[in-house]
Design a protein around this motif. Structure first.
Motif, mmCIF file in Angstrom:
data_model
loop_
_atom_site.group_PDB
_atom_site.id
_atom_site.type_symbol
_atom_site.label_atom_id
_atom_site.label_comp_id
_atom_site.label_asym_id
_atom_site.label_seq_id
_atom_site.Cartn_x
_atom_site.Cartn_y
_atom_site.Cartn_z
ATOM 1 N N HIS A 163 79.585 42.819 -46.727
ATOM 2 C CA HIS A 163 79.990 41.425 -46.909
ATOM 3 C C HIS A 163 78.838 40.596 -47.451
ATOM 4 N N ASN A 164 79.033 40.036 -48.622
ATOM 5 C CA ASN A 164 78.025 39.205 -49.278
ATOM 6 C C ASN A 164 78.403 37.738 -49.072
ATOM 7 N N ASN A 165 78.259 37.279 -47.824
ATOM 8 C CA ASN A 165 78.692 35.931 -47.480
ATOM 9 C C ASN A 165 77.576 34.898 -47.508
ATOM 10 N N SER A 166 76.330 35.331 -47.364
ATOM 11 C CA SER A 166 75.252 34.355 -47.282
ATOM 12 C C SER A 166 74.258 34.577 -48.407
ATOM 13 N N THR A 167 73.064 35.074 -48.082
ATOM 14 C CA THR A 167 72.051 35.280 -49.126
ATOM 15 C C THR A 167 72.160 36.674 -49.719
ATOM 16 N N LEU A 168 71.684 36.788 -50.941
ATOM 17 C CA LEU A 168 71.672 38.084 -51.613
ATOM 18 C C LEU A 168 70.782 39.062 -50.855
ATOM 19 N N ASN A 169 69.681 38.576 -50.317
ATOM 20 C CA ASN A 169 68.764 39.440 -49.570
ATOM 21 C C ASN A 169 69.430 40.011 -48.321
ATOM 22 N N ALA A 170 70.201 39.188 -47.624
ATOM 23 C CA ALA A 170 70.887 39.657 -46.413
ATOM 24 C C ALA A 170 71.906 40.734 -46.751
ATOM 25 N N ALA A 171 72.667 40.506 -47.814
ATOM 26 C CA ALA A 171 73.650 41.512 -48.225
ATOM 27 C C ALA A 171 72.948 42.774 -48.713
ATOM 28 N N GLY A 172 71.813 42.605 -49.399
ATOM 29 C CA GLY A 172 71.070 43.762 -49.875
ATOM 30 C C GLY A 172 70.550 44.620 -48.743
ATOM 31 N N LEU A 173 70.019 43.998 -47.716
ATOM 32 C CA LEU A 173 69.537 44.755 -46.559
ATOM 33 C C LEU A 173 70.690 45.498 -45.879
ATOM 34 N N GLN A 174 71.832 44.838 -45.832
ATOM 35 C CA GLN A 174 73.024 45.466 -45.258
ATOM 36 C C GLN A 174 73.415 46.704 -46.063
ATOM 37 N N LEU A 175 73.359 46.572 -47.377
ATOM 38 C CA LEU A 175 73.716 47.687 -48.251
ATOM 39 C C LEU A 175 72.708 48.823 -48.137
ATOM 40 N N LEU A 176 71.423 48.503 -48.112
ATOM 41 C CA LEU A 176 70.395 49.539 -47.968
ATOM 42 C C LEU A 176 70.569 50.299 -46.661
ATOM 43 N N GLN A 177 70.860 49.575 -45.592
ATOM 44 C CA GLN A 177 71.057 50.232 -44.305
ATOM 45 C C GLN A 177 72.257 51.166 -44.358
ATOM 46 N N ALA A 178 73.327 50.710 -45.018
ATOM 47 C CA ALA A 178 74.533 51.533 -45.125
ATOM 48 C C ALA A 178 74.250 52.834 -45.870
ATOM 49 N N LEU A 179 73.546 52.723 -46.981
ATOM 50 C CA LEU A 179 73.227 53.915 -47.761
ATOM 51 C C LEU A 179 72.306 54.845 -46.977
ATOM 52 N N GLY A 180 71.317 54.280 -46.299
ATOM 53 C CA GLY A 180 70.392 55.094 -45.523
ATOM 54 C C GLY A 180 71.057 55.850 -44.398
ATOM 55 N N ASP A 181 72.202 55.347 -43.928
ATOM 56 C CA ASP A 181 72.926 56.006 -42.844
ATOM 57 C C ASP A 181 73.849 57.118 -43.326
ATOM 58 N N LEU A 182 74.036 57.248 -44.635
ATOM 59 C CA LEU A 182 74.924 58.293 -45.153
ATOM 60 C C LEU A 182 74.295 59.674 -44.944
#
Length: 200
Positions: A163-182
């Motif tokens: 969910h990219n609801n706030s800052t780009l950095n927050a969404a980016g960290l969320q995405l990086l964490q998701a990929l790292g968990d794969l």
């Protein structure tokens, strides 16, 4: 685990392209992944996504000549992925692809074990961003928002939602964490923010 295709998609207003640009810059180095270059039927412009630019007529000829492993149309443009762009999968390298929600079913026919990453935002945020652009009427914007909210990957598909609801950095960290968990992802990022996306 065998390398997989990571297929990014999202509705207008979700900031998918901006988030993928952020990801290109912030992926930990070294990170042996391949970004699939798209062939697009438009004139190349400075900045933005690095892609192969061809004329509409050339795109049609390439499509008829079976030059693409995947291809779709969106917003009046043709998008294609040449076979060579998916070849790294056979050599154990993960491939990241900027795709389309409408083409997901076809992409699954090509790569049934792909990971679908749905980049989206809340209805309020999508509505605000789309109205701010001033490209569509309020009714057209609302129709886009409703379509976005109704979308869900097919049952059984490995998928993540960011969910990219706030800052780009927050969404980016969320995405990086998701990929790292794969499982099998080539780099794990334990120092990243603990924010995790919702698993569909």
């Amino acid at each position: 685990m065998t390398a997989r295709l990571v297929y990014f998609m999202g509705p207008s207003g979700a900031g998918k392209d901006s988030l993928l640009d952020w990801l290109r810059v912030h992926l930990p180095a070294p990170c042996p992944v391949h970004w699939a270059q798209r062939t697009i039927s438009r004139v190349a412009a400075p900045g933005g996504e690095a892609h192969e630019s061809v004329s509409p007529a050339t795109f049609v000829a390439l499509r008829h000549g079976q030059a693409f492993a995947m291809h779709w149309e969106a917003n009046g443009l043709g998008y294609g992925i040449r076979h060579a762009q998916l070849a790294p999968l056979a050599h154990g390298q993960w491939v990241l692809l900027n795709g389309s929600r409408a083409y997901l079913a076809d992409a699954l026919a090509c790569c049934p074990d792909l990971v679908a990453v749905h980049i989206t935002a809340s209805p309020e945020v999508l509505r605000h961003r789309l109205l701010s652009r001033g490209r569509e009427t309020p009714n057209e914007v609302e129709a886009r928002v409703q379509r976005a909210m109704a979308f869900a990957p097919p049952t059984g598909v490995a998928s993540l939602e960011v969910h990219n609801n706030s800052t780009l950095n927050a969404a980016g960290l969320q995405l990086l964490q998701a990929l790292g968990d794969l499982p099998g992802w080539p780099t794990h990022s334990g120092k990243l923010s603990p924010i995790s996306p919702a698993l569909l």
